[in-house]
Motif scaffolding. Structure first.
Motif, PDB file in Angstrom:
ATOM      1  N   ASN A 162      72.093  57.824  18.646  1.00  0.00           N
ATOM      2  CA  ASN A 162      73.125  57.979  19.582  1.00  0.00           C
ATOM      3  C   ASN A 162      74.371  57.233  19.241  1.00  0.00           C
ATOM      4  OD1 ASN A 162      71.808  60.336  20.629  1.00  0.00           O
ATOM      5  ND2 ASN A 162      70.988  59.059  22.348  1.00  0.00           N
ATOM      6  N   MET A 163      73.950  56.053  19.099  1.00  0.00           N
ATOM      7  CA  MET A 163      75.071  54.990  18.814  1.00  0.00           C
ATOM      8  C   MET A 163      75.907  55.165  17.563  1.00  0.00           C
ATOM      9  SD  MET A 163      76.113  53.265  21.429  1.00  0.00           S
ATOM     10  CE  MET A 163      77.195  51.809  20.436  1.00  0.00           C
ATOM     11  N   LEU A 188      78.169  57.965  17.962  1.00  0.00           N
ATOM     12  CA  LEU A 188      79.044  57.633  18.697  1.00  0.00           C
ATOM     13  C   LEU A 188      80.172  56.683  17.948  1.00  0.00           C
ATOM     14  CD1 LEU A 188      80.682  57.535  21.425  1.00  0.00           C
ATOM     15  CD2 LEU A 188      79.328  55.485  21.806  1.00  0.00           C
ATOM     16  N   ASP A 217      84.007  57.361  16.862  1.00  0.00           N
ATOM     17  CA  ASP A 217      85.167  56.391  16.915  1.00  0.00           C
ATOM     18  C   ASP A 217      85.849  56.295  15.971  1.00  0.00           C
ATOM     19  OD1 ASP A 217      84.924  55.779  19.967  1.00  0.00           O
ATOM     20  OD2 ASP A 217      83.275  54.471  19.534  1.00  0.00           O
ATOM     21  N   ASP A 270      79.823  48.742  34.193  1.00  0.00           N
ATOM     22  CA  ASP A 270      80.397  49.081  32.874  1.00  0.00           C
ATOM     23  C   ASP A 270      80.755  47.836  31.875  1.00  0.00           C
ATOM     24  OD1 ASP A 270      83.005  48.527  33.650  1.00  0.00           O
ATOM     25  OD2 ASP A 270      83.626  50.568  33.205  1.00  0.00           O
ATOM     26  N   THR A 307      76.590  46.943  23.857  1.00  0.00           N
ATOM     27  CA  THR A 307      76.323  48.372  23.807  1.00  0.00           C
ATOM     28  C   THR A 307      77.048  49.036  25.032  1.00  0.00           C
ATOM     29  OG1 THR A 307      74.285  48.288  22.505  1.00  0.00           O
ATOM     30  CG2 THR A 307      74.679  50.275  23.637  1.00  0.00           C
ATOM     31  N   THR A 308      76.707  48.641  26.396  1.00  0.00           N
ATOM     32  CA  THR A 308      77.337  49.205  27.525  1.00  0.00           C
ATOM     33  C   THR A 308      78.884  49.236  27.471  1.00  0.00           C
ATOM     34  OG1 THR A 308      75.568  48.318  28.850  1.00  0.00           O
ATOM     35  CG2 THR A 308      77.518  48.829  30.149  1.00  0.00           C
ATOM     36  N   LYS A 356      79.986  51.723  24.984  1.00  0.00           N
ATOM     37  CA  LYS A 356      79.942  53.053  25.217  1.00  0.00           C
ATOM     38  C   LYS A 356      80.997  53.373  26.375  1.00  0.00           C
ATOM     39  CE  LYS A 356      75.084  53.962  24.695  1.00  0.00           C
ATOM     40  NZ  LYS A 356      73.806  54.076  25.425  1.00  0.00           N
ATOM     41  N   SER A 363      84.434  53.637  24.468  1.00  0.00           N
ATOM     42  CA  SER A 363      84.567  55.087  23.656  1.00  0.00           C
ATOM     43  C   SER A 363      84.707  56.074  24.523  1.00  0.00           C
ATOM     44  CB  SER A 363      83.108  55.182  22.797  1.00  0.00           C
ATOM     45  OG  SER A 363      83.086  53.942  22.014  1.00  0.00           O
ATOM     46  N   THR A 364      84.527  56.067  25.612  1.00  0.00           N
ATOM     47  CA  THR A 364      84.539  57.194  26.648  1.00  0.00           C
ATOM     48  C   THR A 364      85.827  56.939  27.725  1.00  0.00           C
ATOM     49  OG1 THR A 364      82.652  56.134  27.982  1.00  0.00           O
ATOM     50  CG2 THR A 364      82.253  57.725  26.385  1.00  0.00           C
TER      51      THR A 364
END
Length: 395
Positions: A25-26, A29, A33, A287, A336-337, A340, A343-344
């Motif tokens: 998934n990363m 992503l 990106d 986050d 990672t948090t 993410k 990226s969103t």
């Protein structure tokens, strides 16, 4: 097979599947990106004046602001282009990256403040990592020598800004970031003196900038002859005693980087201490994208600083490489948090922000400058963090 052994094997297999899915998934992503960044910067490069560098995008005014190459952020745009090219091999991005280095090169002689490291290392340093072009190396070595002209022997530190009515010889925590140029140059054809200057500065900062909880002051003002501390204040934070978020990120990145070059345990210990302050702070949102200052009075309504989060993510990924298994897992999880979220929630809309990648950064809130804008250095450290994630996590 015994039931306990069977359960252990099953749990291990499930964990392996979970980790594999998370990594896939990363990977997806990050690939998205990188493609997004290339598309955005192709838009941005059409809008930037040929003799300037993009500095920020202000959504309140729908305005792209550019600066001359003597502004401290000038190296981030070419550096980001090189990072995007590394990821995508896009020839249009490469052409723009090369063109912008030509514009930036005169800054190898810049002595107006301490920011030659940001200007030259983030641009030419990134380019040299990819190309090994000998000319780029020469520029880096020249810039490192130039940087030492602001070194004050009585202070054992590099003076950040010039003397003014407000300061005698100020050193800001941001200055830790410029030591990478000196350390790299010392090990790649430069003199030992370059590393000596960098380590003296890091030691002086370690002694005078930090509080017992691991947080740092923004500015320490010195007597140039004796090295005595005249005052400890802020310039861009909420208050003198507060923890300005990007300043904490600069410190985290700076001491992690200094450990990379020197392997001195005190630098690694300081990096861990700063990380603990940031990551266990009760005002850090879920986050991990911090408010502009950890002590801002209007939390949870205070502006976030995406640029601080991007620097933190990149630093945590490197710090993880020098950590025990438990720490490494935690730092990668936190990075990672952040990635993410960037990226969103904090990523520009396609074609938006005049081509910048990220939104919602804060430059200098007390001066009402660059609040809730896109900033060039947020994009740079975001792309660097994505690249590090691929190198060190998605091996």
């Amino acid at each position: 097979m015994k039931p306990i052994l069977r359960l252990t094997i099953v749990a291990g297999l499930l964990l392996s599947v979970f980790v594999s899915d998370a990594q896939q998934n990363m990977r997806a992503l990050i690939k998205e990106d990188e493609a997004f960044a290339a598309a955005q910067y192709k838009l941005l490069m059409q809008k930037v004046p040929v003799d300037k560098m993009p500095q920020n995008y202000d959504p309140a005014k729908d305005q792209l602001n550019a600066s001359g190459v003597d502004w401290w952020t000038s190296g981030f745009y070419p550096g980001t282009l090189w990072l995007i090219y590394k990821a995508t091999k896009d020839p249009q991005i490469l052409a723009e990256a090369k063109k912008r280095l030509t514009i930036e090169e005169p800054m190898k002689y810049y002595t107006g403040n301490h920011d030659i490291g940001f200007m030259i290392n983030c641009s030419f340093g990134t380019a040299y990592q990819l190309t090994k072009d000998s000319h780029y190396k020469d520029v880096l070595l020249t810039a490192a020598q130039t940087a030492t002209k602001r070194y004050r022997r009585g202070m054992h530190a590099i003076q950040s800004w010039n003397k003014s009515k407000k300061f005698n010889a100020p050193v800001i925590i941001d200055n830790m970031m410029n030591l990478e140029l000196l350390e790299w140059a010392s090990g790649n054809g430069g003199t030992k003196y370059l590393a000596e200057v960098a380590e003296n500065h890091a030691n002086t900062t370690l002694k005078n900038h930090f509080r017992p909880d691991g947080s740092s002051y923004h500015v320490v003002d010195y007597d140039t002859a004796t090295g005595a501390v005249l005052k400890r204040v802020t310039h861009q934070g909420y208050a003198d005693a507060s923890a300005w978020s990007r300043g904490q990120a600069w410190g985290l990145y700076g001491y992690t980087m200094m450990y990379r070059f020197t392997k001195k345990p005190e630098y690694l210990a300081q990096a861990h201490k700063i990380a603990a302050f940031i990551l266990t702070n009760p005002h850090l949102p879920a986050d991990k994208v911090p408010y502009w200052d950890f002590d801002a009075l209007d939390i949870p309504h205070a502006p976030r600083d995406v640029s601080a989060a991007a620097v933190m993510a990149s630093a945590l990924l490197e710090l993880a490489q020098y950590s025990n298994a438990k720490q490494k897992t935690a730092y990668i999880s936190d990075a990672t948090t952040i990635l993410k979220a960037l990226s969103t929630t904090y990523r520009s809309k396609p074609g938006g922000s005049k081509g910048f990648i990220l939104t919602q950064s804060v430059g200098n809130l007390p001066s009402k400058s660059e609040v809730n804008v896109s900033l060039s250095y947020a994009d740079y450290y975001f792309m660097e963090a994505l690249d590090r994630y691929k190198q060190w996590v998605l091996k």
